[in-house]
Design a protein around this motif. Structure first.
Motif, PDB file in Angstrom:
ATOM      1  N   ASP A  92     -26.663  42.669   6.605  1.00 14.29           N
ATOM      2  CA  ASP A  92     -26.980  43.554   7.733  1.00 14.29           C
ATOM      3  C   ASP A  92     -26.171  44.847   7.656  1.00 14.29           C
ATOM      4  O   ASP A  92     -26.686  45.938   7.948  1.00 14.29           O
TER       5      ASP A  92
ATOM      6  N   GLY B 241     -26.083  43.291  12.879  1.00 18.08           N
ATOM      7  CA  GLY B 241     -25.900  41.861  12.962  1.00 18.08           C
ATOM      8  C   GLY B 241     -24.653  41.439  13.689  1.00 18.08           C
ATOM      9  O   GLY B 241     -24.069  40.396  13.407  1.00 18.08           O
TER      10      GLY B 241
ATOM     11  N   ALA C 107     -29.791  37.656   0.811  1.00 13.53           N
ATOM     12  CA  ALA C 107     -29.835  37.817   2.264  1.00 13.53           C
ATOM     13  C   ALA C 107     -30.518  39.130   2.649  1.00 13.53           C
ATOM     14  O   ALA C 107     -31.237  39.194   3.651  1.00 13.53           O
TER      15      ALA C 107
ATOM     16  N   PHE D  86     -25.104  36.830   5.034  1.00 16.66           N
ATOM     17  CA  PHE D  86     -26.157  37.324   5.922  1.00 16.66           C
ATOM     18  C   PHE D  86     -25.679  38.521   6.745  1.00 16.66           C
ATOM     19  O   PHE D  86     -26.393  39.517   6.897  1.00 16.66           O
ATOM     20  N   GLN D  87     -24.466  38.436   7.287  1.00 18.16           N
ATOM     21  CA  GLN D  87     -23.942  39.551   8.078  1.00 18.16           C
ATOM     22  C   GLN D  87     -23.607  40.747   7.193  1.00 18.16           C
ATOM     23  O   GLN D  87     -23.795  41.905   7.597  1.00 18.16           O
TER      24      GLN D  87
ATOM     25  N   ALA E 170     -34.178  38.471   2.372  1.00 16.84           N
ATOM     26  CA  ALA E 170     -34.668  37.548   3.394  1.00 16.84           C
ATOM     27  C   ALA E 170     -34.697  38.178   4.782  1.00 16.84           C
ATOM     28  O   ALA E 170     -35.599  37.898   5.576  1.00 16.84           O
ATOM     29  N   ARG E 171     -33.723  39.043   5.075  1.00 18.52           N
ATOM     30  CA  ARG E 171     -33.577  39.586   6.439  1.00 18.52           C
ATOM     31  C   ARG E 171     -34.106  41.004   6.598  1.00 18.52           C
ATOM     32  O   ARG E 171     -34.329  41.459   7.731  1.00 18.52           O
ATOM     33  N   HIS E 172     -34.274  41.717   5.488  1.00 18.00           N
ATOM     34  CA  HIS E 172     -34.629  43.139   5.580  1.00 18.00           C
ATOM     35  C   HIS E 172     -35.769  43.475   4.617  1.00 18.00           C
ATOM     36  O   HIS E 172     -35.723  44.496   3.923  1.00 18.00           O
ATOM     37  N   SER E 173     -36.804  42.654   4.628  1.00 16.73           N
ATOM     38  CA  SER E 173     -37.918  42.875   3.704  1.00 16.73           C
ATOM     39  C   SER E 173     -38.662  44.175   3.996  1.00 16.73           C
ATOM     40  O   SER E 173     -39.354  44.705   3.118  1.00 16.73           O
TER      41      SER E 173
END
Length: 393
Positions: free
Chosen positions: A166, A82, A194, A162-163, A197-200
């Protein structure tokens, strides 16, 4: 991903400097108000500072911390985290004692640290030692958030939940875990959300014991108007922010102003953090009912010796710029378990989470507060084991 073993070694002159500063504290004049009404109680703080200066044994705490398998990793150097390229991350990686441990990344918050998981790690990694099924063991990865303790602060702006998610996904992949679960409270709850949401594609599910206050689903009043429970929750959240949220507003708007004094005064640091351990825990107003002086001072000392109080506030700034706002109809695929502790600082209703998440497990705990891993490790560990059992096939 490059990984090195890590051991805590605080120089002796840093310990001597801390004691000198504690003994030279310039005490603020007391105000004519009841104890704790306007913040940290002067008498309690004087007692804690005296103990920190003359009785607390950092070297004993350091030896105990170094029994944990700790590492330092260079995460994201491949350009896949990210934008947070080359971030160094301190983490505990404890393998489970069981036939097939399940991988779990757990994330602390503020004013906590990786230290708050010491009792929880025992119960998750070696459940048989606590009368539980060894088949429910976990491999636990407990990183220090960027800017906390031994994880350096990010070199560039933008390190919100969020970062960090990542980074954690890259860390778990680098450790050989293609699929895993996540758990967290406070800031760690935001990171866990997060991750989902970002790494399902990698995250099976998440377990939370806190809901970030910036979490906000889109409200379609025609299709799904606010329930009375949700309306009460939003009012209570606003009332709490107005009366108790001054620290968070400071962190999110002027963190470096606060850092200048807190990084220079250990007594000030003890007041800033210690008051939260009292206010947010299930201690009936007496901190020592939940946290010994030694436990509280180990957490404080980690902030002090690493000079990380200012950098620990940075994530509040970043999260304010990137809150958890979900669009109409947006759903997060991995399921969520929620453990709601009675003395937590907010108490969302189940329906509020279900506007965005599938919530197959919801537990109203009989006791405990914001620091659940320290206050009620048995309750929290049992709830985590129950949720992640479904992913062990």
């Amino acid at each position: 991903m490059h990984i090195d073993p890590f051991e805590i070694r605080v120089p002796e002159d840093a310990i001597d400097d801390l004691r000198r500063r504690l003994r030279a504290t310039r005490w603020a004049n007391a105000t004519p108000s009841p104890a704790w009404q306007q913040g940290a109680d002067n008498a309690w703080l004087r007692e804690l500072v005296a103990y920190w200066a003359d009785e607390y044994d950092w070297r004993a705490a350091e030896r105990a911390l170094n029994l944990l398998p700790q590492f330092m990793a260079e995460v994201g150097g491949e350009g896949g985290a990210g934008g947070a390229v080359g971030q160094r991350v301190h983490f505990v990686h404890r393998r489970g004692a069981g036939p097939k441990p399940y991988p779990l990344v757990i994330t602390h918050g503020w004013p906590g640290s990786f230290f708050e998981f010491h009792a929880l790690l025992d119960r998750l990694c070696d459940p048989a030692a606590f009368g539980a099924d060894p088949a429910d063991a976990f491999d636990v990865v407990a990183p220090s958030l960027p800017g906390f303790a031994f994880s350096p602060a990010p070199a560039a702006p933008g390190s919100s939940a969020f970062q960090v998610a990542d980074l954690w996904a890259a860390l778990m992949r680098g450790l050989g875990y293609e699929r895993f679960g996540a758990q967290g409270g406070d800031l760690g709850a935001g990171v866990s959300i997060a991750l989902a949401a970002r790494h399902s594609q990698a995250v099976d599910g998440i377990h939370l014991n806190f809901l970030p206050t910036s979490y906000e689903p889109a409200i379609d009043t025609a299709q799904a108007p606010l329930t009375s429970e949700e309306q009460d929750y939003l009012r209570e959240k606003a009332d709490w922010a107005a009366l108790e949220g001054g620290y968070a507003h400071m962190h999110a708007t002027r963190p470096q102003t606060a850092a200048a004094s807190l990084n220079d005064s250990p007594a000030g640091l003890a007041a800033w953090i210690g008051e939260k351990f009292r206010a947010w825990s299930d201690c009936d107003g007496v901190i020592e009912r939940r946290f010994s002086k030694d436990a509280l001072l180990t957490d404080l000392s980690l902030y002090w010796f690493t000079g990380s109080i200012g950098t620990s506030m940075q994530m509040y700034w970043e999260n304010r710029l990137q809150p958890f706002r979900f669009a109409a109809g947006q759903r997060v695929a991995p399921p969520v378990a929620f453990a709601r502790f009675p003395k937590e600082i907010n108490h969302p209703p189940r329906s509020w989470l279900e506007r965005v998440f599938d919530v197959p497990q919801w537990t109203d705990m009989p006791r405990g507060g914001h620091f659940a891993a320290m206050e009620e490790p048995d309750l929290l560990a049992a709830d985590i084991r129950r949720f992640f059992k479904r992913f062990r096939q």
